[in-house]
Design an enzyme around this catalytic site. Structure first.
Site, PDB file in Angstrom:
ATOM      1  N   GLU A   1     -21.900 -14.406 -13.809  1.00 31.34           N
ATOM      2  CA  GLU A   1     -20.680 -13.616 -13.858  1.00 31.34           C
ATOM      3  C   GLU A   1     -20.417 -12.881 -12.534  1.00 31.34           C
ATOM      4  O   GLU A   1     -19.287 -12.800 -12.084  1.00 31.34           O
ATOM      5  CB  GLU A   1     -20.774 -12.608 -15.015  1.00 31.34           C
ATOM      6  N   ASP A   2     -21.465 -12.316 -11.960  1.00 31.03           N
ATOM      7  CA  ASP A   2     -21.236 -11.387 -10.845  1.00 31.03           C
ATOM      8  C   ASP A   2     -21.629 -11.899  -9.465  1.00 31.03           C
ATOM      9  O   ASP A   2     -21.461 -11.196  -8.477  1.00 31.03           O
ATOM     10  CB  ASP A   2     -22.012 -10.076 -11.086  1.00 31.03           C
TER      11      ASP A   2
END
Ligand code: MN
Length: 716
Positions: free
Chosen positions: A76-77
């Protein structure tokens, strides 16, 4: 920050066979991926996945879960991809990381409790592997522990509300009491700041006056157990502020009446000693009737076991005591994972994590206690449902197999009626696309769109089905009205009479039909009422004039059977005395090869030789009568034949067909619409003709029409 070797040691402590290389790889991968990213606290971002992994070692989870925790924010990051993770760590871990990522992408927005319940079910359904849910819970716990670094109070409140509504109940549900308590107490001050403040003040005051009572209770308990040769550990813990507040709010108990500012816990070796300890306590202090709860013989759905009792203790104060074995205590605090470890400390090998997973799933599946604050429905139940999102993040709960159209109707009937397509997770999708859990669905609409009958073939929700049916009915009615009027206009023209709507309104009145001329059109269009009948009501004089093609002659096969030998039916070979019926399935006409079937109580049914209805009689030749038409036939004799026509769906098509038939001296007595689509419609026509040759002439003439795709005689 936990160091690499420390983490290894933490896992090794309960799992000596761990894959050290794997864990090291994950540690380095995550550290590199998060690089210079920072948390709100100013700490390096990597400290977060590391702490999450640390929390999960406390639950003694398997190596794969710890690795998943380390990697849980990388997709996700960071620039890391699913493919990379699969290549480096294998499919199972990649799937789990992906699962956690998906859960994190879901934002819980609604305020209603209905939505919260849906959302919890959704999280459970999404967590195909329960370890995904455990990583998510640990992730949330660490985020709650560091929540105070977030500056905006609204953001803290929103995250905390979500924690109370979603994650704490889930933790309780899978039997992780300790985790639930911590989540709740971390969230409490942000969601209910005033309530939190006043409760904490009150508790401070009450505790300052009762600490001495606590010590006294512990001493007394220890003494009576020693007197009775019972080896027991006694603890007196303050109860969680949030759980006290819940009781005050939901059960309307005042704080002064709380027996449970403290929870006294008595931990013994086994079940037998639990009951022995209970007896000792009840012999010493008077029990408050009705408050004894035996969760040992009747465990809570999440696996919790203990005996709870309330007694009048020292200084005549009510105290609550929980009695349990060491094993029960571990389950209550740490959940089933730890429990399984405890039970199997000696036999390490043998798929440890799968065994406890099974235990947990069983608990979830057999949960059924309506008294519980949570819904304890079977996890399998959610397999029949899918949970999808609107672009605004609203959760829509649908039965499994639902399509884009079902989703559209679930949002709103108008949205369903006008949907032309959809986007699922940003990609264009067909209307019949089957939705999966977590899909975000955007509906594309057009004002020109109408519900299509073929949607009924793939929708699964009742709402969509009903709406499509309702619309098709209305549509059919509209078409019947238009076509009915077309037929009537033509019929009037044939008789060289002026057509007026007024005349039709009068017919409606005469027939006692509600809805005026429109109803007459509809009935003519649907074939319920013949155009001839309408014409004769408007112009009664036509009845006699048209005697040769009169409606009364048509009813041949309807109500009045013929007697054999009647002049009206020019058929040879009939047995006299029996009723004769022209069968409705094949409508034989002179020129057709015919047979009769003698049916008991019914007389003789006349069929064409190739009628399908004859098949049933092949084994009973004695019922067959050899029939033939009588020549020369009566010139005025009129017969009904049925034809199926497929017409182009353009205006004037039907009128032109009816005109062609009229030219050949045929007369249409009935029109029935079988099927319509955008480009064609199929009709069934009942025609009055003299004989088979006449019918062939009519059909040939019609075949030449540019409006007709196909025409054939109907035998059924
Ligand atoms: Mn995280």
């Amino acid at each position: 920050m936990i160091r690499q070797f420390e983490l290894i040691d933490m896992v090794k402590a309960y799992d000596p066979d761990l894959d050290e290389m794997l864990l090291n790889r994950a540690y380095v991968f995550s550290m590199k991926a998060h690089g210079m990213q920072k948390r709100a606290s100013g700490d390096p971002y990597f400290s977060h996945p590391l702490e999450v992994a640390g929390i999960l070692t406390g639950m003694q989870l398997d190596c794969d879960t710890i690795v998943t925790a380390l990697l849980h924010d990388t997709i996700e990051d960071t620039v890391a991809t699913y493919e990379q993770i699969e290549e480096l760590f294998g499919l199972e871990i990649a799937k789990m990381v992906d699962g956690v990522t998906k859960l994190s992408e879901l934002e819980y927005t609604s305020e209603t409790s209905k939505q919260a319940e849906n959302f919890r079910k959704f999280l459970l359904a999404m967590s195909n592997d329960i370890r995904v849910l455990l990583v998510k819970l640990a992730d949330r716990l660490h985020n709650m522990r560091t929540l105070h670094y977030i500056k905006k109070p609204e953001k803290r409140a929103r995250i905390s509300r979500e924690t109370l509504d979603i994650y704490a109940p889930l933790a309780e549900r899978i039997g992780m009491q300790e985790l639930m308590n911590e989540l709740e107490d971390l969230a409490f001050p942000h969601v209910y700041p005033e309530a939190h403040e006043s409760i904490m003040k009150r508790l401070d005051y009450l505790y300052s006056n009762t600490e001495n009572v606590r010590d006294e209770v512990i001493r007394e308990l220890e003494k009576i157990f020693a007197d009775n040769f019972l080896d027991a550990e006694v603890v007196g813990r303050r109860k969680q502020p949030y759980s006290i507040w819940k009781k005050i709010t939901f059960r309307n108990v005042s704080l002064e009446n709380q027996a449970d500012l403290f929870a006294f816990r008595v931990i013994v070796d086994d079940v037998a000693e639990c009951y022995k300890a209970l007896g000792v306590i009840h012999n010493t202090w008077q029990a408050v009737p009705g408050l004894l709860k035996d969760y040992i013989s009747m465990p809570k759905p999440n696996g919790y076991q203990s005996i709870h009792t309330v007694v009048i203790g020292p200084q005549r104060k009510r105290i609550e005591v929980q009695i349990r074995s060491t094993e029960m205590d571990i389950i209550a605090e740490k959940g089933v994972a730890a429990h399984w470890r405890y039970k199997n400390e000696s036999s390490k090998k043998d798929n440890v994590h799968y065994r406890w997973l099974q235990d947990l799933l069983e608990i979830l599946e057999h949960a059924a206690d309506p008294e519980e604050f949570l819904e304890h429905t079977k996890i399998a139940m959610y397999q029949n449902q899918v949970f999808c999102f609107t672009p605004k993040g609203e959760l829509i709960n649908l039965p499994a197999g639902s399509t884009v159209v079902d989703f559209a109707y679930a949002v709103h009937t108008n949205v369903g009626d006008t949907c032309v397509g959809g986007k699922v997770n940003g990609e264009p999708a067909q209307l019949n696309r089957i939705l999966a859990n977590g899909d975000q669905v955007e509906i594309l609409r057009s004002k020109a769109q109408i519900p299509h009958q073929n949607w009924a073939d793939f929708v699964v929700t009742g709402k969509a089905k009903a709406a499509i049916r309702r619309y098709t009915r209305q549509q059919k009615k509209k078409e019947h009205i238009t076509q009915g009027e077309e037929i009537l206009k033509l019929s009037f023209e044939q008789e060289e009479r002026d057509y007026t709507k007024k005349a039709i309104t009068a017919v409606a009145k005469k027939l006692n039909l509600k809805g005026g001329s429109a109803t007459v059109f509809e009935k003519v269009g649907s074939g319920e009422l013949s155009d001839r009948a309408v014409l004769e009501i408007v112009f009664p004089s036509l009845k006699n004039k048209q005697d040769t093609i009169s409606t009364s002659a048509i009813v041949v096969d309807k109500s009045r059977p013929h007697k054999a030998g009647d002049n009206q039916l020019p058929i040879k070979g009939l047995t006299s005395g029996l009723d004769v019926h022209i069968s409705k399935c094949c409508h034989p006409i002179p020129g057709d090869r015919i047979v009769g079937i003698v049916a008991e109580g019914k007389g003789i049914m006349v069929h064409t030789i190739d009628c399908e209805a004859l098949e049933v009689y092949t084994d009973t030749p004695e019922d067959w009568l050899d029939l033939s038409w009588q020549y020369p036939e009566n010139k005025s004799s009129i017969h009904i034949a049925r034809v199926n026509i497929t017409l182009k769906h353009v205006s004037g098509a039907l009128a032109s067909v009816l005109l062609l038939i009229a030219k050949d001296q045929g007369n249409v007595t009935n029109v029935k619409f079988i099927e319509r689509s955008i480009d064609i419609f199929r009709i069934e026509l009942d025609l009055e003709v003299r004989d088979a040759k006449h019918l062939t002439d009519v059909i040939t003439a019609l075949q030449a029409s540019k409006y007709i795709n196909s025409i054939e005689r109907a035998y059924t």
